[in-house]
Design a protein around this motif. Structure first.
Motif, short mmCIF file in Angstrom:
data_model
loop_
_atom_site.label_atom_id
_atom_site.label_comp_id
_atom_site.label_asym_id
_atom_site.label_seq_id
_atom_site.Cartn_x
_atom_site.Cartn_y
_atom_site.Cartn_z
N SER A 81 0.86 -1.19 0.00
CA SER A 81 0.00 0.00 0.00
C SER A 81 0.89 1.24 0.00
O SER A 81 2.01 1.21 0.53
CB SER A 81 -0.90 0.01 1.23
N HIS A 82 0.38 2.32 -0.60
CA HIS A 82 1.13 3.57 -0.58
C HIS A 82 0.76 4.45 0.61
O HIS A 82 1.31 5.55 0.76
CB HIS A 82 0.90 4.34 -1.88
N ASN A 83 -0.14 3.97 1.46
CA ASN A 83 -0.49 4.69 2.68
C ASN A 83 0.58 4.38 3.73
O ASN A 83 0.36 3.62 4.68
CB ASN A 83 -1.87 4.26 3.17
N HIS A 371 2.73 -0.57 -11.11
CA HIS A 371 1.67 0.01 -11.95
C HIS A 371 2.08 -0.07 -13.42
O HIS A 371 2.52 0.94 -14.01
CB HIS A 371 1.41 1.46 -11.53
N HIS A 450 0.50 13.33 1.99
CA HIS A 450 -0.55 12.30 2.01
C HIS A 450 -1.86 12.82 2.60
O HIS A 450 -2.76 12.04 2.89
CB HIS A 450 -0.08 11.09 2.83
N ASP A 458 -8.01 10.35 -3.09
CA ASP A 458 -7.07 9.37 -3.62
C ASP A 458 -5.62 9.71 -3.26
O ASP A 458 -4.68 9.32 -3.93
CB ASP A 458 -7.20 9.27 -5.15
N HIS A 460 -3.61 8.56 -1.16
CA HIS A 460 -2.73 7.42 -0.90
C HIS A 460 -2.55 6.54 -2.14
O HIS A 460 -1.95 5.46 -2.05
CB HIS A 460 -3.26 6.58 0.25
N GLU A 461 -3.06 6.99 -3.27
CA GLU A 461 -2.96 6.20 -4.50
C GLU A 461 -1.95 6.82 -5.46
O GLU A 461 -1.70 8.04 -5.42
CB GLU A 461 -4.34 6.11 -5.17
N ASN A 463 -1.19 8.26 -8.69
CA ASN A 463 -1.95 8.88 -9.78
C ASN A 463 -1.16 10.07 -10.34
O ASN A 463 -1.41 11.23 -9.98
CB ASN A 463 -3.32 9.35 -9.29
#
Length: 546
Positions: A81-83, A371, A450, A458, A460-461, A463
């Motif tokens: 996870s990117h969180n 990704h 964050h 979004d 923590h995603e 993009n």
């Protein structure tokens, strides 16, 4: 008679009285530093509605901070996870839930106020920056970083920055593109020969990128080959172990002078680093002005030139600048560039330049591996703009918009420095808050990056499209994106790091597809900067030509 017999007693008790008074004074100072003053500061901020974990005598909140960070780093993030805030800056994440984003914590007896509001951050770095200064790092950390631009203050910082700035002008950096490109291709050749047709090879990219960036850093710092500078990198890698441990400990005044085992080893490493850099300075001075002088404006050459100019100016004006006591005026001393200054700037550049760029490359490669859609978009852009084999030019790199967006998103989610600290030089108002002189302000960069209130749901995603219209419009506040700092002290090596990363990734995308190896474990952690705790093994396979 009584008075006569009492004199010997009075004389013999005098040393005891002095000792008692001295001990009492030390006890008073200790209580003032470690108890009364922290309690007064706590009350000062409580009156303004700012609370935090209660102060503990001498150690502050360090024990709790270390405990929270060790607990967070004891497990990997499965699924990835990117969180990453709860893992990387666990103490901030934990106490923010209790006290809000602005709270007071204690690093030993030193008060640290967390500041995550971008309006206040801009005030600290830009509109009222004259009231704040960079805090003084732990001596072992400072020894590793060097007493260069990162730690200098005031007039000396401004003078050094003016001298060094030409090194990082884009017109100068573009001359390094063929050198960096060749070093990347040479490194790729060493392991791509293991690739059979349709096969793949596993590379631990966090280590590989560090060795790769060392070549470019040596060229930019010294105008010399990697062979000349590799000893310094190797010694700094050893020194970083001691600095990283000190990073988590309470600073005890005077402790650095004690001949402990760690201090002794660190002193020895520092001497060896200085000796190596001094040799490089001597070698370089022997070639200055000759045909072997590099075409690029490297850091060492600029510092040596400035040193010789200021030395000549000082000699010419010595009689004017010396006062009646025979000493130079402060201004004359301030503007001199000594051999010590050159050594310290090189130490700073070796450490900061290498670590920032290699970390950016590592996390961007990990993100593109996670990704594949964005990896395909970036590759299509590179092949369209640069072709399938040529080393991209400066003009090519400027046209790689998608890759630029990807790098910015990587810096947002995984900034090399997860936090920075400033210290108030005087009592000052910060927004509506009254800040006492000497208070440290902790800016949690990764928390700002964050923050869903700034970046949307979004946050923590991954993009990169959020940077389509540039950095200034990516978030709801222009000061929400600060991977290189903000204001006058923005990282001087920003252009170099981005150029190096964009060029390296373009060359890799031209030739390879990549994915995370099965052994990869997602575990971002702080070792002064943001690192993959268990490395970053990545599988590379050749791009199939259509």
């Amino acid at each position: 008679m009584g008075d006569m017999f009492s004199w010997p007693w009075k004389l013999s008790s005098f040393p005891s009285l002095v000792l008692l008074l001295f001990t009492s004074f030390l006890l008073y100072k200790a209580l003032e530093l470690f108890w009364w003053r922290p309690r007064r500061i706590e009350k000062h901020f409580v009156k303004q509605g700012i609370r935090g974990p209660p102060y503990q005598f001498f150690i502050g909140n360090v024990k709790e901070m270390v405990s929270l960070m060790l607990k967070a780093s004891s497990h990997t993030m499965t699924p990835p996870s990117h969180n990453i805030l709860p893992r990387v800056l666990s103490f901030y994440h934990h106490w923010k839930k209790i006290y809000g984003s602005t709270f007071l914590l204690w690093f030993g007896p030193t008060a640290r106020l967390t500041v995550a509001d971008p309006d206040l951050i801009r005030e600290i770095f830009v509109s009222r920056s004259e009231f704040y200064e960079r805090h003084e790092s732990h001596p072992l950390v400072r020894q590793l970083e060097g007493e260069g631009l990162v730690s200098l203050r005031g007039e000396k910082w401004a003078h050094h920055r003016k001298i060094i700035t030409p090194t990082f002008h884009m017109d100068n950096l573009k001359l390094l593109i063929p050198i960096i490109g060749k070093s990347v291709l040479d490194a790729v050749e060493k392991w791509s020969s293991r690739l059979s047709e349709g096969g793949e090879v596993e590379i631990e990219v966090s280590e590989w990128y560090q060795s790769l960036t060392e070549e470019a850093i040596t060229r930019i710092a010294f105008g010399m080959s990697y062979e000349d500078g590799k000893t310094v990198f190797q010694l700094q890698a050893q020194q970083m172990t001691f600095a990283a441990e000190a990073f988590r400990n309470v600073f005890i005044p005077g402790y650095r002078f004690l001949p402990t085992e760690k201090n002794t080893k660190s002193w020895k490493l520092d001497k060896e680093i200085r000796r190596s850099i001094m040799k490089l300075i001597g070698d370089r001075r022997g070639t200055c002005g000759g045909s072997t002088a590099p075409a690029t404006k490297d850091l060492m050459g600029l510092m040596i030139d400035a040193s010789e100019r200021t030395a000549a100016t000082t000699t010419a004006t010595a009689n004017v600048d010396r006062g009646s006591d025979g000493r130079r005026s402060p201004m004359t001393t301030m503007t001199e560039i000594t051999v010590h200054d050159i050594v310290e700037e090189c130490k700073t550049f070796f450490f900061a330049g290498k670590q920032t760029t290699s970390n950016l490359l590592t996390w961007t490669t990990v993100l593109l591996s996670m990704h594949p859609h964005w990896q395909s978009l970036a590759r299509a852009e590179v092949l369209h703009v640069c072709g399938s084999r040529d080393i991209p030019s400066r003009d090519h790199l400027a046209k790689l918009k998608t890759l630029g967006m990807i790098l910015n998103e990587s810096l947002r989610l995984y900034p090399p420095a997860v936090a920075t600290i400033r210290r108030s030089k005087t009592d000052v108002m910060l927004g509506k808050y009254s800040i006492l002189r000497g208070t440290e302000l902790l800016i949690p960069i990764i928390a700002v990056h964050h923050d869903t209130a700034l970046w949307g749901p979004d946050a923590h995603e991954f993009n990169p499209a959020r940077f389509t219209d540039g950095v200034a419009r990516a978030a709801r506040h222009p000061a929400a994106f600060i991977p290189f700092g903000l204001g006058a002290r923005t990282c001087i090596g920003r252009n170099l790091a981005l150029l190096h990363a964009k060029l390296t990734l373009a060359l890799l995308l031209q030739r390879f597809e990549f994915a995370l190896a099965p052994s990869y474990r997602h575990a971002p952690t702080v070792l002064m900067l943001l690192y993959p705790q268990h490395g970053a093994p990545v599988l590379f396979r050749r791009v199939t030509e259509s």
